[in-house]
Design a protein around this motif. Structure first.
Motif, PDB file in Angstrom:
ATOM      1  N   LEU A 453      39.659  29.250  38.294  1.00  0.00           N
ATOM      2  CA  LEU A 453      38.476  29.433  39.144  1.00  0.00           C
ATOM      3  C   LEU A 453      37.360  30.158  38.402  1.00  0.00           C
ATOM      4  CD1 LEU A 453      40.067  30.251  42.625  1.00  0.00           C
ATOM      5  CD2 LEU A 453      39.333  28.041  41.705  1.00  0.00           C
ATOM      6  N   ALA A 454      37.718  31.155  37.586  1.00  0.00           N
ATOM      7  CA  ALA A 454      36.685  31.890  36.845  1.00  0.00           C
ATOM      8  C   ALA A 454      35.920  30.963  35.923  1.00  0.00           C
ATOM      9  CB  ALA A 454      37.323  33.030  36.055  1.00  0.00           C
ATOM     10  N   TYR A 455      36.645  30.168  35.148  1.00  0.00           N
ATOM     11  CA  TYR A 455      35.950  29.328  34.160  1.00  0.00           C
ATOM     12  C   TYR A 455      35.297  28.106  34.804  1.00  0.00           C
ATOM     13  CZ  TYR A 455      37.619  32.383  30.518  1.00  0.00           C
ATOM     14  OH  TYR A 455      37.840  33.491  29.730  1.00  0.00           O
ATOM     15  N   LEU A 456      35.851  27.628  35.923  1.00  0.00           N
ATOM     16  CA  LEU A 456      35.179  26.533  36.633  1.00  0.00           C
ATOM     17  C   LEU A 456      33.819  26.984  37.154  1.00  0.00           C
ATOM     18  CD1 LEU A 456      37.974  24.772  38.756  1.00  0.00           C
ATOM     19  CD2 LEU A 456      36.692  23.782  36.843  1.00  0.00           C
ATOM     20  N   ILE A 457      33.777  28.143  37.817  1.00  0.00           N
ATOM     21  CA  ILE A 457      32.491  28.558  38.403  1.00  0.00           C
ATOM     22  C   ILE A 457      31.517  29.015  37.321  1.00  0.00           C
ATOM     23  CG2 ILE A 457      33.113  30.969  38.914  1.00  0.00           C
ATOM     24  CD1 ILE A 457      31.580  30.609  41.596  1.00  0.00           C
ATOM     25  N   LEU A 458      32.043  29.600  36.224  1.00  0.00           N
ATOM     26  CA  LEU A 458      31.164  29.952  35.106  1.00  0.00           C
ATOM     27  C   LEU A 458      30.520  28.708  34.514  1.00  0.00           C
ATOM     28  CD1 LEU A 458      33.439  32.675  33.559  1.00  0.00           C
ATOM     29  CD2 LEU A 458      30.967  33.007  33.873  1.00  0.00           C
ATOM     30  N   ASN A 459      31.325  27.658  34.307  1.00  0.00           N
ATOM     31  CA  ASN A 459      30.749  26.424  33.776  1.00  0.00           C
ATOM     32  C   ASN A 459      29.851  25.754  34.802  1.00  0.00           C
ATOM     33  OD1 ASN A 459      31.418  23.129  33.664  1.00  0.00           O
ATOM     34  ND2 ASN A 459      30.606  24.054  31.794  1.00  0.00           N
ATOM     35  N   GLY A 460      30.292  25.721  36.054  1.00  0.00           N
ATOM     36  CA  GLY A 460      29.507  25.060  37.092  1.00  0.00           C
ATOM     37  C   GLY A 460      28.162  25.715  37.319  1.00  0.00           C
ATOM     38  N   THR A 461      28.078  27.023  37.041  1.00  0.00           N
ATOM     39  CA  THR A 461      26.835  27.759  37.247  1.00  0.00           C
ATOM     40  C   THR A 461      25.983  27.818  35.991  1.00  0.00           C
ATOM     41  OG1 THR A 461      28.006  29.138  38.869  1.00  0.00           O
ATOM     42  CG2 THR A 461      25.884  29.942  38.099  1.00  0.00           C
ATOM     43  N   LEU A 468      33.882  25.282  30.213  1.00  0.00           N
ATOM     44  CA  LEU A 468      34.540  24.066  30.692  1.00  0.00           C
ATOM     45  C   LEU A 468      35.848  23.847  29.934  1.00  0.00           C
ATOM     46  CD1 LEU A 468      34.612  21.536  32.437  1.00  0.00           C
ATOM     47  CD2 LEU A 468      33.242  20.371  30.689  1.00  0.00           C
ATOM     48  N   ARG A 469      35.837  24.098  28.630  1.00  0.00           N
ATOM     49  CA  ARG A 469      37.057  23.927  27.836  1.00  0.00           C
ATOM     50  C   ARG A 469      38.167  24.855  28.346  1.00  0.00           C
ATOM     51  NH1 ARG A 469      38.894  26.633  23.336  1.00  0.00           N
ATOM     52  NH2 ARG A 469      36.880  27.690  23.006  1.00  0.00           N
ATOM     53  N   HIS A 470      37.835  26.112  28.582  1.00  0.00           N
ATOM     54  CA  HIS A 470      38.853  27.050  29.077  1.00  0.00           C
ATOM     55  C   HIS A 470      39.353  26.642  30.467  1.00  0.00           C
ATOM     56  CE1 HIS A 470      38.601  29.681  25.703  1.00  0.00           C
ATOM     57  NE2 HIS A 470      37.354  30.050  25.924  1.00  0.00           N
ATOM     58  N   ALA A 471      38.437  26.169  31.312  1.00  0.00           N
ATOM     59  CA  ALA A 471      38.843  25.725  32.649  1.00  0.00           C
ATOM     60  C   ALA A 471      39.788  24.531  32.555  1.00  0.00           C
ATOM     61  CB  ALA A 471      37.609  25.361  33.481  1.00  0.00           C
ATOM     62  N   ARG A 472      39.430  23.572  31.714  1.00  0.00           N
ATOM     63  CA  ARG A 472      40.266  22.373  31.572  1.00  0.00           C
ATOM     64  C   ARG A 472      41.639  22.724  31.011  1.00  0.00           C
ATOM     65  NH1 ARG A 472      36.036  17.817  29.138  1.00  0.00           N
ATOM     66  NH2 ARG A 472      35.621  16.812  31.162  1.00  0.00           N
ATOM     67  N   GLU A 473      41.677  23.573  29.996  1.00  0.00           N
ATOM     68  CA  GLU A 473      42.961  23.929  29.388  1.00  0.00           C
ATOM     69  C   GLU A 473      43.847  24.659  30.389  1.00  0.00           C
ATOM     70  OE1 GLU A 473      41.176  24.378  24.817  1.00  0.00           O
ATOM     71  OE2 GLU A 473      41.946  26.153  25.884  1.00  0.00           O
TER      72      GLU A 473
END
Length: 610
Positions: A453-461, A468-473
């Motif tokens: 959730l942290a990396y998704l919202i960081l990338n989304g914002t 995005l890479r960290h969220a995907r991994e």
């Protein structure tokens, strides 16, 4: 040290760099840039990650076409001594998708399906639904690996019921399937009838730790039975008692739930708050309601992450989303101002400080925590700061969120195998290159959630490729290894290499720590962030308000605190019929003056603005 002369099995997570058909091997580069040569054998098999209730997807015969440069995968195999080096033979490969840019967890309905499956599993385990009606008298805190109840367990913990209710409400928001709302509402009612104590002298309510059920007898447990909080009223138990009911309130507008929330917040603001030095105390005495009572022993005059920060994700953000009441936005702002002011400790550690005395001096000797870091709490702070940044932006919120996001992969993630660790020492000792694990190098399901959730919202914002890479991994690791395809829902813990760890309470599907909350919260918000902020796909949400329940008949349908202007309502229907009384930009629906409950379906559409 003598060269290791024995074989051992392990997992490598990384990106394919090259594939050699003749040598039957491929290059694999880890997230932090280390290079491996991976050899295929006659018995190497491969699979594509599958969702809960999906069939196994074998791809063993297609490895040559899948092993293309840029493809992320997990390779489980054996390191054999090979001269002064090791040779790594792959035994099992897991692909998160069928091409380098395809991650199955980014399919628009991936997380919706997962939430439905998890919620159905808990309905079956707790209530034998649909064979029996949903009756929370049958609820038990502990469930074994396959969901069965322990005969001798008669404990019903308030917070675990609330967490189950949260899961059911979230499943309804995503699917609109009425069995989930029935379970959420019945659970909320059960909490109100059995776990809520009204104090007429003080005109406030608080929530029991739980109830021991023996036949038709109930023994109410006023103070916590959990060893960390024994004989006290901990703030976090009162906080999480609201998690399920408030998620339900977003759907129904039941004014009784709102009243409970207001009176519980009043409890915090009368007895837990530190009006002189800010923040909230972690515990109060059950008789005097005094946070400084000597009877509290090691919890006397203490503050911690749970008492200060957990208000936001557990109930407060959802309470603000449902009401739009400025006083809850003020409460959120004060919460994040306090976190930004007191939690950073970067002169001493890459991790935030989590335990405090009342004057905000660091408590480095409390219980099991000592001077240790919970990796997931750092990520949880980053995730929630980014939510708050879209409500009342401040430079210090963004700075701290990005600082955490940039520091955590190196000190909190497993860059060899994928996934995120649990509890580590906050500082390294001389000569140590890595923060030491406190108990083990296992990975808990809820800590993976915080990373995703942290990396998704960081990338989304912020639209930064590294995020995005960290969220995907992180999501790929979770979906490859945490889903229990045999018995349903998700495992509590996996070993560092991704294999399920099934001993003690960590083999349970229901416990003091686990009850459909983090797993469904992950589904709900991953769907929101992925669809609406990243892949730009529409998403449906469902509500079923009571007549005249929300003030001015205004239903607020924003799925989370998202960047202003990033989402709009594109369609709305009521009881299956098109409906046009909505404000697309404000994300509100003006409900009809109906004497009956109506089911509202809204389609949210990304605008492409972040």
């Amino acid at each position: 040290m003598e060269h290791m002369s024995f074989s051992f099995s392990d997992t490598i997570a990384g990106y394919v760099t090259r594939f050699d058909r003749q040598e039957k091997c491929f290059g694999l580069k880890t997230s932090d840039g280390r290079q491996y040569q991976v050899y295929l054998t006659d018995t190497t098999f491969g699979r594509i990650a599958q969702n809960l209730e999906e069939p196994y997807t074998d791809c063993t015969g297609r490895l040559a076409e899948l092993l293309v440069p840029g493809q992320y995968l997990f390779s489980y195999g054996v390191f054999y001594p090979h001269g002064s080096e090791f040779k790594f033979d792959a035994k099992a490969l897991v692909f998160p998708g069928e091409s380098p840019e395809q991650y199955r967890h980014e399919e628009p309905d991936w997380w919706v399906k997962q939430a439905r499956s998890i919620a159905d599993s808990y309905l079956k385990w707790q209530f034998d639904y649909p064979n029996q009606t949903i009756d929370y008298a049958n609820y038990r805190t502990q469930l074994n690996l396959a969901g069965a109840k322990k005969e001798e367990d008669y404990l019903q913990e308030t917070d675990t019921i609330s967490r189950l209710v949260y899961g059911m409400a979230s499943a309804f928001l995503m699917t609109g399937e009425d069995r989930f709302l029935e379970a959420a509402e019945k659970g909320t009612e059960y909490l109100r009838d059995h776990m809520r104590f009204y104090d007429p002298d003080e005109d406030l309510i608080y929530w029991y730790h739980g109830v021991k059920v023996t036949g038709n007898r109930e023994q109410k447990l006023f103070t916590s039975e959990f060893s960390d909080d024994y004989d006290a009223i901990p703030a976090y138990e009162q906080i999480y008692a609201l998690a399920g009911p408030i998620q339900t309130y977003r759907i129904t507008g039941d004014p009784r739930i709102l009243k409970d929330a207001e009176m519980t917040v009043a409890l915090f603001d009368r007895f837990f708050i530190d009006k002189e030095q800010g923040g909230y105390f972690s515990h109060i005495d059950p008789l005097t309601l005094d946070p400084r009572a000597e009877s509290l022993k090691w919890n006397r005059a203490r503050k911690n992450w749970n008492s200060v920060g957990d208000h936001a994700p557990a109930y407060l953000i959802n309470l603000w989303l449902a009401t739009g009441d400025p006083k809850y936005a003020d409460f959120l702002e004060d919460t994040f101002d306090t976190i930004a002011k007191y939690f950073p400790d970067y002169d001493h550690s890459p991790f935030v400080q989590e335990k405090f005395h009342e004057d905000w001096s660091h408590d480095s000797s409390w219980g099991w925590q000592q001077d240790r870091a919970v990796v997931g709490h750092n990520l949880k702070i980053a995730w929630n700061l980014m939510r708050m940044q879209s409500l009342r932006p401040k430079p210090e919120y963004l700075e701290l969120a990005e600082k955490i996001a940039d520091l955590m992969p190196e000190v909190g993630s497993d860059q060899q195998r994928g996934g995120w660790y649990d509890v580590v020492e906050r500082v390294t000792q001389p000569g140590e290159q890595q923060h030491r694990f406190v108990w083990h190098d296992r990975k808990a399901w809820w800590q993976q959630e915080q990373a995703i959730l942290a990396y998704l919202i960081l990338n989304g914002t912020l639209n930064q490729a590294d995020y995005l890479r960290h969220a995907r991994e992180a999501a790929a690791f979770y979906n490859a290894f945490f889903l229990d395809h045999d018995d349903g829902a998700v495992y509590f813990n996996v070993l560092a290499n991704g294999m399920p760890f099934l001993l003690g309470t960590e083999r349970f599907k229901g416990s003091h720590s686990m009850s459909a909350y983090h797993s469904t919260e992950l589904c709900y918000l991953s769907a929101v962030y992925t669809n609406l902020l990243i892949t730009q796909q529409p998403m449906d949400l469902y509500f079923k308000p009571y007549p005249q329940s929300f003030p001015d008949n205004i239903l607020r349908v924003s799925p989370d605190i998202l960047p202003p202007g990033s989402v709009r309502i594109s369609e709305c229907s009521i009881d299956g019929q098109p409906y046009d009384q909505f404000d697309a930009e404000a994300l509100t629906v003006t409900l009809p003056n109906s004497p009956e409950r109506v089911k509202v379906k809204v389609q949210l559409m990304p605008t492409g603005r972040k």
